[in-house]
Design a protein around this motif. Structure first.
Motif, PDB file in Angstrom:
ATOM      1  N   LYS A 132      23.635  21.355  -4.486  1.00  0.00           N
ATOM      2  CA  LYS A 132      22.734  22.383  -4.992  1.00  0.00           C
ATOM      3  C   LYS A 132      23.403  23.160  -6.120  1.00  0.00           C
ATOM      4  O   LYS A 132      24.637  23.222  -6.212  1.00  0.00           O
ATOM      5  N   PHE A 133      22.554  23.724  -6.965  1.00  0.00           N
ATOM      6  CA  PHE A 133      23.031  24.586  -8.032  1.00  0.00           C
ATOM      7  C   PHE A 133      23.120  26.018  -7.514  1.00  0.00           C
ATOM      8  O   PHE A 133      22.230  26.478  -6.798  1.00  0.00           O
ATOM      9  N   GLU A 134      24.175  26.701  -7.900  1.00  0.00           N
ATOM     10  CA  GLU A 134      24.307  28.122  -7.598  1.00  0.00           C
ATOM     11  C   GLU A 134      24.334  28.850  -8.935  1.00  0.00           C
ATOM     12  O   GLU A 134      25.389  29.137  -9.498  1.00  0.00           O
ATOM     13  N   PHE A 135      23.136  29.114  -9.451  1.00  0.00           N
ATOM     14  CA  PHE A 135      23.012  29.681 -10.782  1.00  0.00           C
ATOM     15  C   PHE A 135      23.435  31.143 -10.812  1.00  0.00           C
ATOM     16  O   PHE A 135      23.258  31.881  -9.834  1.00  0.00           O
ATOM     17  N   PHE A 266       8.838  25.384 -16.404  1.00  0.00           N
ATOM     18  CA  PHE A 266       9.867  26.072 -15.629  1.00  0.00           C
ATOM     19  C   PHE A 266       9.592  25.929 -14.135  1.00  0.00           C
ATOM     20  O   PHE A 266      10.519  25.842 -13.324  1.00  0.00           O
ATOM     21  N   GLU A 267       8.322  25.875 -13.769  1.00  0.00           N
ATOM     22  CA  GLU A 267       7.957  25.710 -12.359  1.00  0.00           C
ATOM     23  C   GLU A 267       8.434  24.354 -11.830  1.00  0.00           C
ATOM     24  O   GLU A 267       8.961  24.260 -10.711  1.00  0.00           O
ATOM     25  N   ASN A 268       8.251  23.315 -12.634  1.00  0.00           N
ATOM     26  CA  ASN A 268       8.715  21.983 -12.224  1.00  0.00           C
ATOM     27  C   ASN A 268      10.236  21.949 -12.093  1.00  0.00           C
ATOM     28  O   ASN A 268      10.784  21.307 -11.187  1.00  0.00           O
ATOM     29  N   PHE A 269      10.905  22.626 -12.999  1.00  0.00           N
ATOM     30  CA  PHE A 269      12.369  22.726 -12.966  1.00  0.00           C
ATOM     31  C   PHE A 269      12.827  23.361 -11.650  1.00  0.00           C
ATOM     32  O   PHE A 269      13.717  22.845 -10.968  1.00  0.00           O
ATOM     33  N   ASN A 270      12.197  24.465 -11.275  1.00  0.00           N
ATOM     34  CA  ASN A 270      12.563  25.148 -10.035  1.00  0.00           C
ATOM     35  C   ASN A 270      12.262  24.290  -8.810  1.00  0.00           C
ATOM     36  O   ASN A 270      13.046  24.259  -7.845  1.00  0.00           O
ATOM     37  N   ARG A 272      12.219  21.076  -8.644  1.00  0.00           N
ATOM     38  CA  ARG A 272      13.201  19.992  -8.573  1.00  0.00           C
ATOM     39  C   ARG A 272      14.538  20.510  -8.043  1.00  0.00           C
ATOM     40  O   ARG A 272      15.228  19.811  -7.281  1.00  0.00           O
ATOM     41  N   ASN A 273      14.894  21.710  -8.423  1.00  0.00           N
ATOM     42  CA  ASN A 273      16.138  22.297  -7.915  1.00  0.00           C
ATOM     43  C   ASN A 273      16.093  22.432  -6.394  1.00  0.00           C
ATOM     44  O   ASN A 273      17.087  22.181  -5.703  1.00  0.00           O
ATOM     45  N   ARG A 274      14.941  22.841  -5.883  1.00  0.00           N
ATOM     46  CA  ARG A 274      14.805  23.037  -4.438  1.00  0.00           C
ATOM     47  C   ARG A 274      14.886  21.717  -3.666  1.00  0.00           C
ATOM     48  O   ARG A 274      15.309  21.700  -2.507  1.00  0.00           O
ATOM     49  N   LEU A 276      16.647  19.039  -4.639  1.00  0.00           N
ATOM     50  CA  LEU A 276      17.752  18.242  -5.175  1.00  0.00           C
ATOM     51  C   LEU A 276      18.509  17.487  -4.086  1.00  0.00           C
ATOM     52  O   LEU A 276      18.835  16.303  -4.254  1.00  0.00           O
ATOM     53  N   TYR A 277      18.796  18.143  -2.975  1.00  0.00           N
ATOM     54  CA  TYR A 277      19.544  17.483  -1.892  1.00  0.00           C
ATOM     55  C   TYR A 277      18.796  16.244  -1.403  1.00  0.00           C
ATOM     56  O   TYR A 277      19.369  15.147  -1.315  1.00  0.00           O
ATOM     57  N   VAL A 278      17.519  16.416  -1.097  1.00  0.00           N
ATOM     58  CA  VAL A 278      16.721  15.294  -0.587  1.00  0.00           C
ATOM     59  C   VAL A 278      16.596  14.203  -1.648  1.00  0.00           C
ATOM     60  O   VAL A 278      16.726  13.007  -1.348  1.00  0.00           O
ATOM     61  N   ASP A 279      16.347  14.596  -2.883  1.00  0.00           N
ATOM     62  CA  ASP A 279      16.180  13.610  -3.957  1.00  0.00           C
ATOM     63  C   ASP A 279      17.444  12.772  -4.136  1.00  0.00           C
ATOM     64  O   ASP A 279      17.375  11.537  -4.267  1.00  0.00           O
ATOM     65  N   TYR A 280      18.581  13.445  -4.150  1.00  0.00           N
ATOM     66  CA  TYR A 280      19.831  12.715  -4.383  1.00  0.00           C
ATOM     67  C   TYR A 280      20.182  11.815  -3.203  1.00  0.00           C
ATOM     68  O   TYR A 280      20.541  10.642  -3.384  1.00  0.00           O
ATOM     69  N   LEU A 281      20.072  12.352  -1.991  1.00  0.00           N
ATOM     70  CA  LEU A 281      20.398  11.534  -0.818  1.00  0.00           C
ATOM     71  C   LEU A 281      19.430  10.362  -0.678  1.00  0.00           C
ATOM     72  O   LEU A 281      19.824   9.263  -0.269  1.00  0.00           O
ATOM     73  N   THR A 282      18.173  10.570  -1.039  1.00  0.00           N
ATOM     74  CA  THR A 282      17.201   9.471  -1.009  1.00  0.00           C
ATOM     75  C   THR A 282      17.610   8.377  -1.986  1.00  0.00           C
ATOM     76  O   THR A 282      17.482   7.181  -1.694  1.00  0.00           O
ATOM     77  N   THR A 283      18.125   8.785  -3.132  1.00  0.00           N
ATOM     78  CA  THR A 283      18.617   7.805  -4.106  1.00  0.00           C
ATOM     79  C   THR A 283      19.794   7.014  -3.542  1.00  0.00           C
ATOM     80  O   THR A 283      19.867   5.788  -3.696  1.00  0.00           O
ATOM     81  N   LEU A 284      20.706   7.706  -2.870  1.00  0.00           N
ATOM     82  CA  LEU A 284      21.850   7.018  -2.264  1.00  0.00           C
ATOM     83  C   LEU A 284      21.396   6.042  -1.184  1.00  0.00           C
ATOM     84  O   LEU A 284      21.928   4.929  -1.068  1.00  0.00           O
ATOM     85  N   ILE A 285      20.407   6.451  -0.398  1.00  0.00           N
ATOM     86  CA  ILE A 285      19.877   5.566   0.646  1.00  0.00           C
ATOM     87  C   ILE A 285      19.262   4.320   0.017  1.00  0.00           C
ATOM     88  O   ILE A 285      19.471   3.191   0.473  1.00  0.00           O
ATOM     89  N   GLY A 286      18.502   4.535  -1.061  1.00  0.00           N
ATOM     90  CA  GLY A 286      17.875   3.404  -1.743  1.00  0.00           C
ATOM     91  C   GLY A 286      18.896   2.430  -2.303  1.00  0.00           C
ATOM     92  O   GLY A 286      18.741   1.204  -2.181  1.00  0.00           O
TER      93      GLY A 286
END
Length: 295
Positions: A132-135, A266-270, A272-274, A276-286
């Protein structure tokens, strides 16, 4: 003859088994983690370092703290684990967030920079272990405000620049009005002289009041003279402030454009940030499934 105290093997068996089982679980956990690192299985590593979060986020399961019973064993090596996991994660982020750049300031800790342009901003930190990002709240709020103000065709520093510009315009007027003030002062001094020459017992109160009014006017003009004398230096400082604010607006405009190019809004950006963990781990699983199918 008294019997010597003998160990109660029957009562010790259960605690001993529990101890050995507990130690074996710890060994199994560390062995599995070591094997995952050796095999480059980042997905499994993420599951091992925070299994409860993994099962909730990826498998929609209920919380179960026992999944993290062993994670305390590796707290001291978190920086090294973070450093290891950062390679694939940053490669992934480079594609998904092409405007973010990262600097490892110390092992396992990553500073985020927004953009590769001059005067780019430090935008926070990347938490590799939590994906996650800690902006920086200050920098993020500036960017958010930039998007909000865009609807009114304004920039982040528009109001501040206008206020400073108005102050400089007022100072310029003071400079331009020097001759008028000098004439007013001459007139007021003459009035003050005439006031001092008047002497009446019946009008002494009014004469004194008029004298004070003249003095107040002269004092006001003197203050304006002082402001005018310092005006050039103040206006120069204001120009520097406006330049700094304009540069910041330019950087924010670059950032806004970068986000719109990648995420449309900006809404889409936010959003996607929320995720991010699921998206990245899903990519690793794939990727793991593809690798398994190819074997």
């Amino acid at each position: 003859m008294e019997k010597q105290n003998q160990p109660d093997l029957e009562n010790q068996d259960q605690p001993t088994r529990e101890l050995t089982d507990s130690l074996q679980q710890k060994l199994d956990y560390l062995t599995t983690l070591r094997q995952a690192i050796t095999a480059g299985d980042d997905r499994l590593i993420y599951e091992l370092i925070d299994g409860d979060h993994y099962h909730q986020a990826l498998l929609n399961e209920d919380p179960n703290p026992t999944r993290n019973a062993q994670v305390g064993l590796i707290t001291d090596v978190h920086p090294a684990v973070s450093h290891y996991l950062s390679t694939k994660l940053i490669d992934y982020l480079a594609h998904e967030y092409p405007f973010f750049y990262y600097e490892e300031t110390q092992p396992g800790e990553f500073q985020i920079y927004f953009g590769n342009w001059w005067d780019r901003r430090k935008f926070g930190k990347l938490n590799v272990l939590d994906v996650k990002f800690e902006f920086s709240a200050e920098e993020f709020n500036k960017l958010q405000k930039t998007f909000e103000l865009a609807h009114a065709h304004k920039r982040f520093n528009t109001d501040a620049i206008q206020k400073i510009s108005a102050a400089s315009d007022q100072l310029q007027k003071l400079i331009d009005a020097q001759d008028d003030r000098d004439a007013q002062k001459d007139d007021l001094r003459q009035q003050l002289k005439e006031n001092g020459q008047r002497n009446s017992l019946f009008d002494s109160g009014r004469i004194k009041e008029e004298r004070q009014q003249i003095i107040d006017e002269l004092s006001k003009l003197a203050d304006e003279d002082e402001q005018a004398n310092n005006a050039h230096a103040t206006m120069k400082d204001n120009e520097a402030k406006i330049l700094t604010l304009s540069k910041e607006d330019t950087i924010l405009a670059y950032e806004k454009q970068a986000i719109e190019n990648a995420f449309k809004s900006f809404e889409n950006f936010n959003e996607r940030n929320r995720s991010l963990y699921v998206d990245y781990l899903t990519t690793l699983i794939g990727k793991a499934q593809v690798a398994s199918d190819d074997e």
